[in-house]
Structure formats: structure tokens, C-alpha cells
Design an enzyme around this catalytic site. Structure first.
Site: not given
Length: 381
Positions: A117, A145, A171, A245, A269
Site C-alpha cells: 500500500s 494513490y 486504486t 484496482k 475496496h
């Protein structure tokens, strides 16, 4: 929470991923439990992710030759020992002091892929250094992100490239956080020493200059939300393949392929953004049909058994990702707990394949879930 030797030992009564979850509740405080276990709104999508896999029956075939079977799959030019990857989960040191390092060590030992992440609580370089020496490891991807500062985002991408990450996972389903009641009730906060270390140095965003009657969301935050133009920009600054994603709608899947995405991850999510969004098991076959084999399609959300992995493959997935179960294993016993979760899924997948007559995952076709789809019915075999 403080680490003790007991947190590196797996309780003998844990025999399934559900057992891991029950035991993890005893290890995590209310703050961490609300963050990891909760979903958005009334948690309808969170529950649907699980129930949708349960609702799919497996139609076994018998007396088929199975000797020499295997779980290997091909994904983005690599041969994987099995189709199980670890989904990106933020702030894993909330669950165990070793956090993402323990997760990565376990994945490497079990041949599973890792998607780190952006909001990891361990540096992306440290995670890469931990797994790169292992020749049997799975792929190492970095979840991204897009930040409000493009220069910072580009530098973050360059760090991931330099560290040896093999793909970027953008994402796309969270332009804002979902309405997470559990977190609000718990007053969720990050404890001292846990934070998004890879975002250190990110310049603060300028506060929106709102006029009376304007929305802090639509007239403020969402001016920074990513669009298809940002996907093109990201592809222009990196040599790594970019997967998207958070794709559920077939039209978005087709647009992603047209935009040059290297792969798609069907995800809601984990039920943490839009409540009442469809379960991923429901969306998966629609996305697979929409892309027509042009790119690999992966899926996450609610996978708790090896039978779920097999069902996902029968619906057309190239691989699956698991998030919360790995966190439960992490909370229970660090790297050993994560490895146990992966081992359980791999073993259960092999058993499910054997009991349905699948020597390889290429045998997992839609006919496995709907006998009417079996060509043998039409041929009389």
C-alpha cells in the site's frame, strides 16, 4: 500493543481463516479492529462479498486423471506457484509491530505476490529489500494513490521503480473515503509511531477557498480526484505496467483496456467505500466478458476458502487477492500467522481442485459453477 514471544506463536486451535478472524479480535484493540474489520455504511457490500462466493455451487466431475496436477498460473509474464496474492492494506503495524515486513516475509516464503500500500507503515524500500533475495517469491507490486502534488507522485513512482517493484496498482474507486461508521464510533486514530511513512515530505494541500453554499467535497477535495487523463499521465512517467484496482462496471473495464491498462482488479475496496455496490463475485464475470481476454483480471473481496479461489478462477480471474485474512494472521502470530493463512488457502485450493476433477486451473471453467455450461452435456460424454 506490545510485542511478546506469544505473538509469534500460532494457537493450535486455529484451523481456518474464520478461526484466524475470531482469534485476531482478541489480539487487536477496538481502534485497530474498527479500522481493519469495518466497512462502509450498513456494511451491506461487506457482507455481500462473502455471501456471493457462498452462493456459487461447485459441480464436481469424477474419475478424471489428476496425478501430476498443479496450481501454477501465468500472470504478466511470470509463472506463479499459485494464484494467491496479498492485497494492499494500509498501516499494518496497527496489527503487529513487524507490520508489512512480516507480511512480505510470509508471502515470499509461500510464493505469494505482494501488493504494498501507498499508506504502508514500513518503507517501500525496506519491504523490497526483504523479499528480493528469495528466488521463490511471487510478484512485488506497489499500490498507488495519486497525490495532490504531481511532483511528489512522480518521485514516489521513481522510488518504486528503483526499489524493484514490478508493477503499479492504481486504486481508482476511492476519490473520497466511504462512510465508515465503525471507525467513527471507535474514534479511530493512528497511534504514535504508526503512519504513512512513504508519504513523508508530501507538501500540504492548499485548503479550498469555499464560498457560502459550496460543498467541501465537490468544490474542494474532488478537484484533486483522479480521472482517465491522470491514468494516461501515470503511464507516461513510468516504465512499469499499470493495473487499475477498483473496477466493477463493464464499461469502465472496456475503457481501461482502451486506455492501455495492463490489468484490472475487480474490487469494491473490501466494502469500505460505496455501500450497496455489487459483490465482487457478481461483478467479476461481467468484467471478464467485457475485456474479452485482452488483459488479466484479478479479484478481491470476501475470499476465505480455497473453494472461493477455485470459483474465482472458474469465473475467469487470473488470480485473487486477500486482505483482511492476512491481517488476522499477522495479528495472531506475525509472519508465521500470515504464512499459515496462505498455506491454508493453497492447501484448500488443491483439495477443491482434486474433488472437482481439476488437475490444473485451466480446468476451472464456467461449467464448474453451472453444469448447463459443460460441453459434455451437449456431446453426450
Amino acid at each position: 500493543m506490545t510485542d511478546t514471544p506469544a505473538r509469534h506463536r500460532l494457537p493450535p486451535e486455529i484451523a481456518s481463516l474464520a478461526d484466524h478472524e475470531l482469534h485476531a479480535r482478541q489480539q487487536l484493540d477496538d481502534n485497530a479492529w474498527a479500522y481493519f474489520s469495518g466497512g462502509a455504511g450498513d456494511e451491506i457490500t461487506l457482507r455481500a462479498n462473502r455471501s456471493a462466493w457462498d452462493a456459487l455451487p461447485l459441480w464436481p466431475r469424477v474419475l478424471r486423471p489428476l496425478a501430476g496436477g498443479h496450481t501454477r498460473v501465468q500472470l504478466l509474464g511470470r509463472t506463479l506457484a499459485h494464484p494467491i496474492l496479498l492485497a494492499p492494506v494500509a498501516f499494518q503495524r496497527l496489527a503487529h509491530p513487524d507490520g508489512e515486513l512480516a507480511m512480505a516475509y510470509a508471502a515470499a516464503a509461500l510464493g505469494a505476490g505482494v501488493v504494498l500500500s501507498t499508506q504502508a507503515s514500513v518503507s517501500l524500500e525496506a519491504v523490497a529489500e526483504a523479499v528480493h533475495p528469495d528466488p521463490g517469491r511471487g510478484p512485488l507490486w506497489f499500490q498507488l494513490y495519486l497525490q495532490h502534488d504531481r511532483g511528489f507522485t512522480q518521485a514516489l513512482v521513481q522510488r518504486a521503480e528503483a526499489a524493484g517493484y514490478e508493477a503499479l496498482v492504481l486504486t481508482v474507486d476511492a476519490p473520497t473515503s466511504g462512510v465508515r461508521d465503525r471507525e467513527r464510533r471507535a474514534g479511530f486514530r493512528l497511534p504514535p509511531g504508526v503512519g504513512p511513512v512513504n508519504l513523508a515530505g508530501l507538501p500540504p494541500s492548499a485548503p479550498p477557498d469555499l464560498r457560502p453554499g459550496q460543498s467541501a467535497l465537490f468544490d474542494g477535495l474532488l478537484h484533486q480526484a483522479p480521472t482517465w487523463d491522470d491514468v494516461a499521465w501515470l503511464q507516461s512517467i513510468t516504465r512499469l505496467p499499470v493495473l487499475l484496482k477498483g473496477v466493477l462496471h463493464p464499461a469502465d473495464a472496456r475503457q481501461a483496456v482502451a486506455a492501455g491498462a495492463a490489468g484490472l482488479i475487480v474490487s469494491n475496496h473490501g466494502g469500505r467505500t460505496l455501500d450497496t455496490a455489487p459483490a465482487t463475485a457478481t461483478a467479476l464475470p461481467r468484467v471478464v466478458q467485457a475485456v474479452g481476454g485482452a488483459v488479466p483480471v484479478l479479484v478481491d473481496g470476501g475470499i476465505r476458502r480455497g473453494t472461493d479461489v477455485l470459483k474465482a478462477m472458474a469465473l475467469g480471474a487470473s488470480a485473487v487477492l486477500v486482505g483482511r485474512p492476512a491481517v488476522w494472521g499477522l495479528a495472531n502470530a506475525g509472519a508465521a500467522g500470515v504464512a499459515h493463512v496462505l498455506r491454508l488457502l493453497r492447501d484448500e485450493l488443491e483439495v477443491a481442485m482434486a474433488l472437482t476433477g481439476c488437475a490444473t486451473l485451466a480446468d476451472a471453467t464456467p461449467a464448474l459453477l453451472d453444469a448447463a455450461e459443460d460441453p459434455a452435456l451437449r456431446s453426450g460424454r
